[in-house]
Design an enzyme around this catalytic site. Structure first.
Site, PDB file in Angstrom:
ATOM      1  N   ARG A  36       0.847  -1.200   0.000  1.00 45.28           N
ATOM      2  CA  ARG A  36       0.000   0.000   0.000  1.00 45.28           C
ATOM      3  C   ARG A  36       0.883   1.251   0.000  1.00 45.28           C
ATOM      4  O   ARG A  36       2.082   1.168   0.261  1.00 45.28           O
ATOM      5  CB  ARG A  36      -0.912   0.035   1.238  1.00 45.28           C
ATOM      6  CG  ARG A  36      -1.952  -1.060   1.249  1.00 45.28           C
ATOM      7  CD  ARG A  36      -2.934  -0.924   2.397  1.00 45.28           C
ATOM      8  NE  ARG A  36      -2.338  -1.205   3.692  1.00 45.28           N
ATOM      9  CZ  ARG A  36      -2.152  -0.290   4.652  1.00 45.28           C
ATOM     10  NH1 ARG A  36      -2.532   0.950   4.485  1.00 45.28           N
ATOM     11  NH2 ARG A  36      -1.602  -0.641   5.811  1.00 45.28           N
ATOM     12  N   VAL A  43       8.107  -7.365   9.562  1.00 52.54           N
ATOM     13  CA  VAL A  43       9.511  -6.997   9.749  1.00 52.54           C
ATOM     14  C   VAL A  43       9.871  -6.705  11.207  1.00 52.54           C
ATOM     15  O   VAL A  43      11.051  -6.588  11.530  1.00 52.54           O
ATOM     16  CB  VAL A  43       9.920  -5.794   8.859  1.00 52.54           C
ATOM     17  CG1 VAL A  43       9.867  -6.147   7.388  1.00 52.54           C
ATOM     18  CG2 VAL A  43       9.091  -4.555   9.176  1.00 52.54           C
ATOM     19  N   TYR A  83       6.680   8.008  17.224  1.00 57.88           N
ATOM     20  CA  TYR A  83       7.004   7.993  15.791  1.00 57.88           C
ATOM     21  C   TYR A  83       8.240   8.865  15.510  1.00 57.88           C
ATOM     22  O   TYR A  83       9.139   8.461  14.768  1.00 57.88           O
ATOM     23  CB  TYR A  83       5.777   8.513  15.045  1.00 57.88           C
ATOM     24  CG  TYR A  83       5.830   8.468  13.547  1.00 57.88           C
ATOM     25  CD1 TYR A  83       5.614   7.276  12.853  1.00 57.88           C
ATOM     26  CD2 TYR A  83       6.062   9.633  12.802  1.00 57.88           C
ATOM     27  CE1 TYR A  83       5.636   7.257  11.462  1.00 57.88           C
ATOM     28  CE2 TYR A  83       6.076   9.609  11.420  1.00 57.88           C
ATOM     29  CZ  TYR A  83       5.858   8.425  10.759  1.00 57.88           C
ATOM     30  OH  TYR A  83       5.876   8.407   9.382  1.00 57.88           O
ATOM     31  N   ALA A 143      10.640   9.630  17.527  1.00 55.75           N
ATOM     32  CA  ALA A 143      11.838   8.961  18.070  1.00 55.75           C
ATOM     33  C   ALA A 143      12.304   7.856  17.131  1.00 55.75           C
ATOM     34  O   ALA A 143      13.507   7.727  16.831  1.00 55.75           O
ATOM     35  CB  ALA A 143      11.533   8.385  19.456  1.00 55.75           C
ATOM     36  N   ILE A 165       2.134  12.995   3.020  1.00 57.89           N
ATOM     37  CA  ILE A 165       1.895  12.281   1.763  1.00 57.89           C
ATOM     38  C   ILE A 165       0.512  11.625   1.836  1.00 57.89           C
ATOM     39  O   ILE A 165       0.134  11.066   2.882  1.00 57.89           O
ATOM     40  CB  ILE A 165       3.000  11.209   1.536  1.00 57.89           C
ATOM     41  CG1 ILE A 165       4.411  11.820   1.680  1.00 57.89           C
ATOM     42  CG2 ILE A 165       2.804  10.537   0.176  1.00 57.89           C
ATOM     43  CD1 ILE A 165       4.756  12.941   0.712  1.00 57.89           C
TER      44      ILE A 165
HETATM   45  P1  NDP Z   1       0.664   2.968   4.736  1.00 56.14           P
HETATM   46  O1  NDP Z   1       0.007   2.823   6.047  1.00 56.14           O
HETATM   47  O2  NDP Z   1      -0.116   3.490   3.592  1.00 56.14           O
HETATM   48  O3  NDP Z   1       1.315   1.563   4.286  1.00 56.14           O
HETATM   49  C1  NDP Z   1       2.152   0.889   5.184  1.00 56.14           C
HETATM   50  C2  NDP Z   1       2.729  -0.357   4.519  1.00 56.14           C
HETATM   51  O4  NDP Z   1       3.616  -0.985   5.452  1.00 56.14           O
HETATM   52  C3  NDP Z   1       1.676  -1.387   4.174  1.00 56.14           C
HETATM   53  O5  NDP Z   1       2.072  -2.049   3.002  1.00 56.14           O
HETATM   54  C4  NDP Z   1       1.703  -2.339   5.373  1.00 56.14           C
HETATM   55  O6  NDP Z   1       1.283  -3.661   5.066  1.00 56.14           O
HETATM   56  C5  NDP Z   1       3.192  -2.333   5.678  1.00 56.14           C
HETATM   57  N1  NDP Z   1       3.527  -2.693   7.056  1.00 56.14           N
HETATM   58  C6  NDP Z   1       3.130  -2.086   8.197  1.00 56.14           C
HETATM   59  N2  NDP Z   1       3.659  -2.704   9.264  1.00 56.14           N
HETATM   60  C7  NDP Z   1       4.400  -3.734   8.777  1.00 56.14           C
HETATM   61  C8  NDP Z   1       5.196  -4.742   9.385  1.00 56.14           C
HETATM   62  N3  NDP Z   1       5.343  -4.834  10.713  1.00 56.14           N
HETATM   63  N4  NDP Z   1       5.806  -5.643   8.589  1.00 56.14           N
HETATM   64  C9  NDP Z   1       5.679  -5.575   7.231  1.00 56.14           C
HETATM   65  N5  NDP Z   1       4.952  -4.640   6.610  1.00 56.14           N
HETATM   66  C10 NDP Z   1       4.311  -3.732   7.376  1.00 56.14           C
HETATM   67  O7  NDP Z   1       1.951   3.897   5.004  1.00 56.14           O
HETATM   68  P2  NDP Z   1       2.658   4.976   4.058  1.00 56.14           P
HETATM   69  O8  NDP Z   1       2.788   4.436   2.702  1.00 56.14           O
HETATM   70  O9  NDP Z   1       2.013   6.281   4.272  1.00 56.14           O
HETATM   71  O10 NDP Z   1       4.109   5.065   4.748  1.00 56.14           O
HETATM   72  C11 NDP Z   1       5.228   4.356   4.254  1.00 56.14           C
HETATM   73  C12 NDP Z   1       6.467   4.818   5.024  1.00 56.14           C
HETATM   74  O11 NDP Z   1       6.656   6.212   4.826  1.00 56.14           O
HETATM   75  C13 NDP Z   1       6.343   4.605   6.534  1.00 56.14           C
HETATM   76  O12 NDP Z   1       7.597   4.256   7.057  1.00 56.14           O
HETATM   77  C14 NDP Z   1       5.925   5.966   7.025  1.00 56.14           C
HETATM   78  O13 NDP Z   1       6.267   6.157   8.361  1.00 56.14           O
HETATM   79  C15 NDP Z   1       6.707   6.861   6.088  1.00 56.14           C
HETATM   80  N6  NDP Z   1       6.147   8.198   5.974  1.00 56.14           N
HETATM   81  C16 NDP Z   1       4.859   8.407   5.542  1.00 56.14           C
HETATM   82  C17 NDP Z   1       4.354   9.681   5.473  1.00 56.14           C
HETATM   83  C18 NDP Z   1       2.967   9.991   5.017  1.00 56.14           C
HETATM   84  O14 NDP Z   1       2.560  11.166   5.112  1.00 56.14           O
HETATM   85  N7  NDP Z   1       2.190   9.023   4.517  1.00 56.14           N
HETATM   86  C19 NDP Z   1       5.176  10.850   5.857  1.00 56.14           C
HETATM   87  C20 NDP Z   1       6.506  10.499   6.286  1.00 56.14           C
HETATM   88  C21 NDP Z   1       6.959   9.237   6.336  1.00 56.14           C
HETATM   89  P3  NDP Z   1      -0.183  -4.205   5.526  1.00 56.14           P
HETATM   90  O15 NDP Z   1      -1.195  -3.377   4.823  1.00 56.14           O
HETATM   91  O16 NDP Z   1      -0.216  -5.628   5.093  1.00 56.14           O
HETATM   92  O17 NDP Z   1      -0.226  -4.001   7.015  1.00 56.14           O
END
Ligand code: NDP
Length: 255
Positions: A23, A72, A163, A165, A196
């Site tokens: 996602r 992970v 988050y 930290a 985003i």
């Molecule tokens: P989403 O919530 O849209 O997607 C998160 C993704 O990570 C999903 O594919 C989910 O899989 C997977 N995931 C979550 N936990 C685990 C885990 N323990 N093991 C494996 N997969 C996992 O997040 P974003 O796309 O918005 O964010 C992506 C990254 O960017 C993150 O690190 C976030 O902190 C960072 N970020 C995002 C921002 C934003 O505004 N969106 C801003 C700054 C940073 P599943 O659906 O199967 O749980």
């Protein structure tokens, strides 16, 4: 796994691993790398339907794509995912540690669970993923690491002490790693996005969205594709002298 359009195992020298590729930003990175001709292995934690959709869409671009369920935050699952991807696709040349979660709450209301869930996925998850992927890169003396931090990790964000930290930890981790492995032909950089448009920010209240948007010079959320473009650049040969850097993509946010 999607159809193998590239020929036999190991023919493609560009094989990427993306954690959390089902996602949001991770899914956009998978699609963008597939467009650029990378074979891609990605993991997800729970949403199998979304993962299969991304696997199929990216696979239709003519590269091999392998989606594997792996949490992970568990070292053994991250290790097994990396090994399986190397067995099925070949040697991994780039790893994008993207998986992340939020559990926002003011510090005084934050539970141990809120704290640990965020640290376990966002910081331990990066450690587990990178340790498993960098080990074989060291033996091959080439590779590339991109970690997903956040402007919250650079500047801090209220309601996100957990988050912020974890995301600040990712910056320290990546800078140290870049110094550790640079002489072995491996680069490591941080992408720090601002706001985003993904499921993660969809969860924000209208009040928080408005407050945060008013701090963005461009007055809009970024797209997952805009973060994916930067990530694809960083793992490409065009970024061959960039390591130990934090690249922010936030439309001019002032937190
Ligand atoms: P989403 O919530 O849209 O997607 C998160 C993704 O990570 C999903 O594919 C989910 O899989 C997977 N995931 C979550 N936990 C685990 C885990 N323990 N093991 C494996 N997969 C996992 O997040 P974003 O796309 O918005 O964010 C992506 C990254 O960017 C993150 O690190 C976030 O902190 C960072 N970020 C995002 C921002 C934003 O505004 N969106 C801003 C700054 C940073 P599943 O659906 O199967 O749980």
């Amino acid at each position: 796994m999607s159809t193998d359009h590239t020929g036999t195992h190991g023919k493609n020298s560009r094989i990427a691993l993306v954690s959390g590729g089902s996602r949001g930003i991770g899914a956009a990175v998978v699609r963008r790398l597939a467009q650029d001709g990378w074979d891609v292995g990605f993991c997800y934690r729970s949403d199998e339907e979304a993962a299969r959709r991304v696997e199929k869409e990216a696979g239709e671009l003519g590269v091999r794509v392998l989606a594997v369920r792996a949490d992970v935050s568990h070292a053994a699952e991250a290790k097994a995912w990396v090994s399986r991807t190397e067995d099925e696709l070949g040697p991994v040349t780039a790893v994008i540690a993207n998986a992340g979660v939020t559990r926002d709450r003011p510090l005084v209301l934050m539970s141990d669970d809120d704290w640990h869930q965020v640290m376990d996925t966002n910081l331990d998850g990066v450690f587990h993923t990178c340790r498993a992927a960098v080990f074989p890169m060291l033996k091959r003396r080439s590779g590339c690491v991109v970690t997903l931090s956040s402007v919250a990790g650079v500047h801090g964000n209220p309601g996100q002490t957990n988050y912020s930290a974890a995301k600040a930890g990712i910056i320290g981790f990546t800078k140290a790693l870049a110094k550790e492995v640079g002489a072995h032909g491996i680069r490591a950089n941080v992408v720090a996005p601002g706001l985003i448009d993904t499921d993660m920010t969809e969860a924000l209240s209208k009040k928080d969205r408005d407050r945060l948007l008013s701090a963005v010079a461009m007055r809009r959320f970024g797209t997952a594709e805009e973060v994916a473009d930067l990530t694809a650049f960083l793992v490409s040969d065009r970024a061959s002298y960039i390591t130990g850097s934090i690249l922010e993509v936030h439309g001019g946010i002032a937190l």
